[in-house]
Write a protein that holds these residues in place. Sequence first.
Motif, short mmCIF file in Angstrom:
data_model
loop_
_atom_site.label_atom_id
_atom_site.label_comp_id
_atom_site.label_asym_id
_atom_site.label_seq_id
_atom_site.Cartn_x
_atom_site.Cartn_y
_atom_site.Cartn_z
N SER A 100 0.86 -1.18 0.00
CA SER A 100 0.00 0.00 0.00
C SER A 100 0.89 1.23 0.00
CB SER A 100 -0.92 -0.01 1.22
OG SER A 100 -0.23 -0.46 2.34
N PRO A 101 0.42 2.37 -0.48
CA PRO A 101 1.23 3.59 -0.49
C PRO A 101 1.62 4.00 0.92
CG PRO A 101 -1.05 4.08 -1.09
CD PRO A 101 -0.91 2.59 -1.06
N SER A 102 2.80 4.59 1.07
CA SER A 102 3.37 4.81 2.40
C SER A 102 2.53 5.64 3.37
CB SER A 102 4.78 5.38 2.28
OG SER A 102 4.70 6.66 1.72
N PRO A 103 1.71 6.63 2.95
CA PRO A 103 1.00 7.37 4.00
C PRO A 103 -0.10 6.55 4.67
CG PRO A 103 0.95 8.57 1.90
CD PRO A 103 1.44 7.19 1.63
N ALA A 104 -0.44 5.39 4.12
CA ALA A 104 -1.55 4.61 4.68
C ALA A 104 -1.24 4.14 6.09
CB ALA A 104 -1.83 3.41 3.79
N ASN A 105 -2.20 4.28 6.97
CA ASN A 105 -2.03 3.81 8.35
C ASN A 105 -2.54 2.39 8.52
OD1 ASN A 105 -0.91 6.18 9.22
ND2 ASN A 105 -2.85 7.07 9.86
N PHE A 106 -3.44 1.99 7.63
CA PHE A 106 -4.00 0.65 7.73
C PHE A 106 -3.91 -0.03 6.38
CE2 PHE A 106 -5.99 3.15 11.04
CZ PHE A 106 -5.84 2.32 12.15
N CYS A 107 -3.76 -1.34 6.42
CA CYS A 107 -3.69 -2.11 5.18
C CYS A 107 -5.06 -2.08 4.49
CB CYS A 107 -3.29 -3.54 5.52
SG CYS A 107 -3.37 -4.64 4.10
N PRO A 108 -5.09 -1.67 3.20
CA PRO A 108 -6.38 -1.62 2.50
C PRO A 108 -6.95 -3.01 2.26
CG PRO A 108 -4.59 -1.11 1.00
CD PRO A 108 -3.97 -1.24 2.36
N ASN A 109 -6.11 -4.02 2.36
CA ASN A 109 -6.57 -5.38 2.08
C ASN A 109 -7.15 -6.06 3.32
OD1 ASN A 109 -6.91 -7.66 0.38
ND2 ASN A 109 -5.06 -8.56 1.28
N CYS A 110 -6.43 -6.01 4.45
CA CYS A 110 -6.88 -6.74 5.63
C CYS A 110 -7.16 -5.83 6.82
CB CYS A 110 -5.87 -7.82 6.02
SG CYS A 110 -4.34 -7.16 6.67
N GLY A 111 -6.84 -4.54 6.71
CA GLY A 111 -7.20 -3.60 7.77
C GLY A 111 -6.22 -3.54 8.94
N ARG A 112 -5.12 -4.27 8.85
CA ARG A 112 -4.15 -4.26 9.93
C ARG A 112 -3.43 -2.90 10.00
NH1 ARG A 112 -0.06 -8.48 12.08
NH2 ARG A 112 1.58 -7.10 12.77
N SER A 113 -3.10 -2.47 11.21
CA SER A 113 -2.39 -1.21 11.37
C SER A 113 -0.98 -1.32 10.79
CB SER A 113 -2.31 -0.83 12.84
OG SER A 113 -1.48 0.31 12.97
N LEU A 114 -0.61 -0.34 9.96
CA LEU A 114 0.72 -0.37 9.34
C LEU A 114 1.69 0.58 10.03
CD1 LEU A 114 -0.27 -0.44 5.58
CD2 LEU A 114 0.39 -2.35 7.02
N ARG A 115 1.17 1.33 10.96
CA ARG A 115 2.07 2.26 11.66
C ARG A 115 2.95 1.48 12.62
NH1 ARG A 115 -1.74 6.92 13.68
NH2 ARG A 115 0.05 7.44 14.93
N ARG A 116 4.20 1.82 12.60
CA ARG A 116 5.13 1.16 13.49
C ARG A 116 4.76 1.48 14.93
NH1 ARG A 116 11.11 2.74 12.72
NH2 ARG A 116 10.59 2.84 10.55
N ALA A 117 4.82 0.50 15.77
CA ALA A 117 4.51 0.71 17.17
C ALA A 117 5.38 1.83 17.71
CB ALA A 117 4.75 -0.57 17.96
N ILE A 118 4.74 2.80 18.35
CA ILE A 118 5.50 3.93 18.89
C ILE A 118 6.05 3.54 20.26
CG2 ILE A 118 5.27 6.28 19.74
CD1 ILE A 118 3.09 6.56 17.46
#
Length: 112
Positions: free
Chosen positions: A16-34
């Motif tokens: 998915s393009p880098s600004p996405a926070n969630f996977c458009p396919n499965c909805g998982r969070s793509l943001r690295r754990a802070i």
Amino acid sequence: MEKQLEIRCPACSASSPSPANFCPNCGRSLRRAILSTSAQKQIVIYLISFFLAPLGLWFAWKYIKQNDRKSKTIGIAAIALTVISVAITIWTMAALYNSIRQWFNLLTGFNL
Ligand SMILES: [Zn+2]
């Protein structure tokens, strides 16, 4: 040619393009754990850096890789503490070695 930044989903490996926070396919969070930068967490990291130097470097690396300034500062402080700890260890070892050598020389009459 400009390279498009993409994030690959760790769960389903759809890209998915880098600004996405969630996977458009499965909805998982793509943001690295802070990582936490709380005072308590900092104390733990600094203690580990000082007393368990190699582990401290691992923490430091994780924090320096974060994007925010506070995390980077914590990482750098952890490295500084690790360096101080190693320096103290070497200095203590050298002093200990010297006193053992002197003591040994005194007892045996050898001159190591
Ligand atoms: Zn996914």
